[in-house]
Design a protein around this motif. Structure first.
Motif, PDB file in Angstrom:
ATOM      1  N   SER A  63       0.832  -1.209   0.000  1.00 27.24           N
ATOM      2  CA  SER A  63       0.000   0.000   0.000  1.00 27.24           C
ATOM      3  C   SER A  63       0.858   1.247   0.000  1.00 27.24           C
ATOM      4  O   SER A  63       0.555   2.234  -0.674  1.00 27.24           O
ATOM      5  N   ASP A 184      -6.035  -0.425  -4.904  1.00 27.96           N
ATOM      6  CA  ASP A 184      -5.432  -1.091  -3.740  1.00 27.96           C
ATOM      7  C   ASP A 184      -6.419  -2.122  -3.216  1.00 27.96           C
ATOM      8  O   ASP A 184      -7.410  -1.765  -2.596  1.00 27.96           O
ATOM      9  N   GLU A 185      -6.111  -3.387  -3.484  1.00 26.92           N
ATOM     10  CA  GLU A 185      -6.986  -4.503  -3.103  1.00 26.92           C
ATOM     11  C   GLU A 185      -8.448  -4.240  -3.473  1.00 26.92           C
ATOM     12  O   GLU A 185      -9.320  -4.243  -2.602  1.00 26.92           O
TER      13      GLU A 185
HETATM   14 MG   LIG Z   1      -2.328  -2.590   2.184  1.00 29.52          MG
END
Ligand SMILES: [Mg+2]
Ligand SMILES: Nc1ncnc2c1ncn2[C@@H]1O[C@H](COP(=O)(O)OP(=O)(O)OP(=O)(O)O)[C@@H](O)[C@H]1O
Lengths: 248, 402
Positions: A63, A184-185
């Motif tokens: 991240s 992000d994910e």
């Molecule tokens: Mg993360």
């Protein structure tokens, strides 16, 4: 609007230009005994039109790397060029303009404005660009149609399912037609069926628009949709290659 | 970003949280309403004092025995009354004036079964012009009635209502004190002035009051009206030197009489009401300030609560200044709205109070403009700090905020 007209890694005589170039990037939190090296000397380059998955165990700096790539955060040291521009010399507002004009974001937790309709959420980036209401409405409806949600345009975002919310978020990220999408994910909060739907959506959008996609995930099945995987451990980039090479 | 969109966003944010928005503006509403009402009421009081003074008579001088400090309510000492000869002297030696003697007393008035204690003024026909109080119907005193002190009277409207109960007053015989007295005229309605009902009064020839009611051949006050505007000062000087000569105060000491210009009284009262207006306005302004602090408080809470939203906006391309203007416009919109509602309530309240108290309804555009601008300014001043706090948030920290 993007220079990546050739999709993926198809062999052409001249390779597409770099969108992202990182040299020796460090991100260090705290100091002394409590020092955390979230990124510990990362160098990487990504060409226009690539679909890159960033993998690694929890806390490995995925991240952190993504936030720096997306100009939401600045590195402690190192050089970062986005489309050939050194980002280190830019101020807050210049970074905001960079995000506005060239990047779309999709987050794990969707991050829609909760008490606002899907349509208004998608219109938001256009408002900051100063697009007139009629045109704004048209573009937002188009983007919602792209993710198959034209009929839910007026639903309040909090009342949509997780998969629908994430598709609204994708529509919002793409409505300004940015050349780069950072996620992000994006499937982190979704079950496997919905996760697969979202991934197919991303793949089809990429095929239509030829955009560059940078995506963090820790699921191998999701990472396999990408055509390149970067594997992080302890803030270091330790493997870089095709999904078949990197994913065991 | 288009200005209209900024406004739209702020209005949406306000509308999304109606109760809180209302409570936030309440402080401003109360502040502006009280400033506007207080200052308007103060101005209305000033106007009403001025009007009352004008109704007493213009260019009017009161000559009274005794000494008095300047200004209303000043200390008084008593001295001997004037004589009718003093009145004659003033009439003959001072130019450009009307002069009326007044011997004031009070007596029981009896009409049939009704009786009441009523102020009685012994005077002459000059009284009407000097005091700006004329006959409604009937007639003035005749020369013979004045010189002989005949038992005739002219009465005010209140007495007609309270004592005659619909019977014809003109020509009626009434008792004033121990004197039987014929009504020859009725005064026009004058209303209240300086806390005194000017319609509850009996006028009689000065000699009639001297002989029949008081039993002394003197005059308790002299009313003088200057015929030309702006000459009251000159007239006052002339009267003072004339009376000083005639009354010859002991050892060249201070005058044992004083001349008071109603203009002076008006000015003194006006400056008093003006001071009061400023004082009330200032107190009300403090409540406006408190309202502003209320706005700042709620806006700060709102910024904290909406940190994540701010993060989202920054991530999708809002610049710091976009966030700053959004929050600033929000607080200005709230305070402006509060200011408008406060104006309406303030003016409405002023109207209500003035109509209840029989005061003139004064509306000043300046006061409204100042009250309104104040509310807008408060939105800017107290909105700026929270807005800046929002704008300076780090996008990634804001996004992580739970
Ligand atoms: Mg993360
Ligand atoms: N604001 C911060 N302050 C201090 N340490 C931080 C901060 N943000 C991240 N870190 C630390 O940096 C390291 C990398 O964090 P990061 O969020 O990039 O991991 P990640 O790979 O995304 O993990 P996950 O898969 O759990 O999301 C972690 O050890 C984390 O504790």
């Amino acid at each position: 609007m993007t220079e990546g007209s050739n999709v993926g890694r198809s062999a052409t005589s001249r390779p597409p230009p770099y969108v992202v170039e990182m040299r020796d990037i460090y991100k260090i939190y705290g100091s002394g005994a409590t020092e955390v090296r979230a990124l510990d000397g990362v160098s990487l380059s990504i060409r226009s039109g690539e679909f890159v998955a960033i993998m690694g165990p929890s806390g490995s700096g995925k991240s952190t790397c993504m936030n720096i790539l997306g100009c939401l955060d600045v590195p402690t040291s190192g050089e970062y060029r986005f489309r050939g521009v050194e980002v280190g010399g830019l101020d807050r507002d210049e970074l905001a303009l960079l995000r506005r004009n060239f990047m779309g974001f999709v987050f794990q937790s969707f991050n829609l404005l909760p008490r606002t309709s899907a349509l208004s959420n998608v219109e938001l980036p256009l408002i900051y660009e100063g697009v007139r209401p009629a045109r704004r409405h048209e573009l937002a409806m188009q983007a919602l149609a792209t993710v198959g949600l034209a009929d839910r345009a007026h639903s309040i975002s909090a009342q949509l399912s997780g998969g629908q919310q994430q598709r609204v978020a994708i529509a919002r990220a793409l409505v300004t037609e940015p050349p780069v999408l950072l996620a992000d994910e994006p499937t982190g909060n979704l079950d496997t069926v919905m996760a697969e739907e979202i991934m197919k959506e991303l793949v089809s959008i990429r095929e239509q628009k030829g955009i560059t996609i940078l995506m963090v995930t820790h699921e191998p099945d999701i990472a396999r949709y990408a055509d390149r995987v970067l594997f992080f451990t302890d803030g270091k980039l330790i493997r870089d290659g095709s999904p078949a090479e990197v994913i065991p | 970003m288009r200005a209209l969109d900024t406004l739209g966003m702020s209005v949406q944010a306000i509308a999304r949280n109606k109760l809180r928005s209302f409570l936030t503006t309440l402080g401003i509403i109360i502040g502006v309403a009280s400033v506007v009402a207080m200052v308007h009421l103060g101005q209305s009081a000033t106007r009403s004092v001025t009007e009352q003074i004008a109704s007493i008579g213009s260019n009017l001088l009161f000559v009274m025995p005794g000494t008095a400090q300047r200004g209303p309510g000043g200390l008084r000492t008593t001295a001997e009354n004037f004589e009718l000869a003093d009145v004659e002297a003033i009439r003959n030696e001072v130019d450009g004036i009307l002069v009326a003697p007044a011997l004031t007393t009070s007596a029981t008035m009896v009409v049939g079964n009704a009786n009441d204690t009523v102020p009685v003024i012994g005077t002459t026909n000059e009284y009407f012009s000097v005091r700006n109080h004329y006959l409604d119907y009937g007639r003035e005193f005749e020369g013979g009635e004045l010189s002989s002190g005949a038992a005739v009277c002219i009465i005010g409207k209140t007495l007609i209502e309270e004592m005659f109960l619909g019977q014809e007053a003109l020509g009626a015989n009434i008792r004033v004190g121990r004197t039987a007295c014929r009504v020859i005229g009725v005064l026009e309605e004058k209303g209240e002035s300086m806390g005194q009902d000017r319609d509850k009064t009996i006028l009689m020839p000065v000699k009639a009051v001297q002989r029949r009611l008081v039993g002394e051949l003197d005059v308790s006050a002299i009313y003088v009206s200057a015929l030309v505007d702006g000459t009251t000062g000159l007239v006052q000087d002339q009267i003072e030197s004339l009376l000083r000569q005639r009354r010859n105060p002991v050892n060249g000491g201070a005058n044992d009489f004083y001349v008071r210009d109603t203009q002076d009284i008006a000015q003194a009262l006006e400056s008093t009401t003006n001071t009061l207006t400023i004082l009330l306005g200032a107190i009300a302004a403090v409540s406006l300030l408190v309202g502003g602090i209320g706005i700042m408080n709620i806006m700060l809470v709102s910024v904290t609560e909406r940190t994540r939203e701010i993060g989202i906006r920054l991530a999708i391309g809002a610049r710091a200044r976009d966030v700053l203007t959004q929050f600033l416009v929000e607080s200005i919109a709230l305070s402006t709205l509060g200011g408008l509602i406060g104006l309406v309530i303030g003016v409405g309240g002023t109207w209500l109070v003035t109509s209840q108290l029989n005061m003139p309804f004064v509306i000043s555009p300046t006061v409204m403009a100042v009250g309104f601008s104040f509310s807008v300014a408060i939105g800017v001043i107290f909105g700026y700090f929270p807005a800046r706090k929002a704008a300076l948030l780090n996008p990634i920290d804001a996004l992580r905020h739970e």
